[in-house]
Write a protein that holds these residues in place. Structure first.
Motif, PDB file in Angstrom:
ATOM      1  N   GLU A 258      -6.747   5.359   0.145  1.00 28.35           N
ATOM      2  CA  GLU A 258      -6.137   4.965  -1.390  1.00 28.35           C
ATOM      3  C   GLU A 258      -7.518   5.394  -2.105  1.00 28.35           C
ATOM      4  OE1 GLU A 258      -4.091   1.624  -3.570  1.00 28.35           O
ATOM      5  OE2 GLU A 258      -5.046   0.990  -1.331  1.00 28.35           O
ATOM      6  N   ARG A 259      -8.677   5.324  -1.602  1.00 26.90           N
ATOM      7  CA  ARG A 259      -9.690   5.856  -2.544  1.00 26.90           C
ATOM      8  C   ARG A 259     -10.078   7.036  -2.701  1.00 26.90           C
ATOM      9  NH1 ARG A 259     -13.781   5.268   1.092  1.00 26.90           N
ATOM     10  NH2 ARG A 259     -13.458   7.662   1.733  1.00 26.90           N
TER      11      ARG A 259
ATOM     12  N   CYS B 231      -6.407   3.065   5.997  1.00 26.59           N
ATOM     13  CA  CYS B 231      -5.253   3.037   4.080  1.00 26.59           C
ATOM     14  C   CYS B 231      -6.518   2.763   3.621  1.00 26.59           C
ATOM     15  CB  CYS B 231      -4.679   1.572   3.892  1.00 26.59           C
ATOM     16  SG  CYS B 231      -3.001   1.552   5.236  1.00 26.59           S
ATOM     17  N   SER B 232      -7.603   1.616   3.312  1.00 22.80           N
ATOM     18  CA  SER B 232      -8.380   1.607   2.106  1.00 22.80           C
ATOM     19  C   SER B 232      -9.103   3.486   2.053  1.00 22.80           C
ATOM     20  CB  SER B 232      -9.471   0.772   2.748  1.00 22.80           C
ATOM     21  OG  SER B 232      -9.106  -0.213   2.654  1.00 22.80           O
TER      22      SER B 232
ATOM     23  N   TRP C 292       0.724  -1.149  -0.084  1.00 22.59           N
ATOM     24  CA  TRP C 292       0.096  -0.547  -0.176  1.00 22.59           C
ATOM     25  C   TRP C 292       0.790   1.474  -0.318  1.00 22.59           C
ATOM     26  CZ3 TRP C 292      -0.262   3.898   4.119  1.00 22.59           C
ATOM     27  CH2 TRP C 292      -0.885   4.812   3.883  1.00 22.59           C
TER      28      TRP C 292
END
Length: 84
Positions: A53-54, A49-50, A9
């Protein structure tokens, strides 16, 4: 999220460990422990993290900008029609 996924990531987003830790609101020591496999990656970090990143995905940014522009156009229309 595994420590390998956390490292992937960070590299995908082209972040240093220090910048990744700051983006997640974590200390550099904690981040290094997670990425190095010394400690498990907490669930809330995987969620963060999601989300990060989104929010950095160009397609998502364009989608959000289009929605904002549509909202602005609607406000302008209502303002113009209200003044006439």
């Amino acid at each position: 999220m595994t420590h390998e996924q956390l490292a992937a990531w960070r590299k995908r987003l082209k972040l240093s460990q220090a910048n990744a830790a700051a983006a997640l609101g974590a200390s550099l020591t904690a981040f290094r422990g997670w990425e190095g496999g010394k400690h498990p990656v907490p669930g809330y970090i995987a969620l963060a993290c999601s989300a990060i990143e989104r929010d950095t995905n160009p397609k998502m940014i364009i989608k959000q900008l289009r929605k904002m522009l549509a909202d602005i156009a609607a406000l302008i229309d209502s303002f113009e029609h209200g003044r006439e």
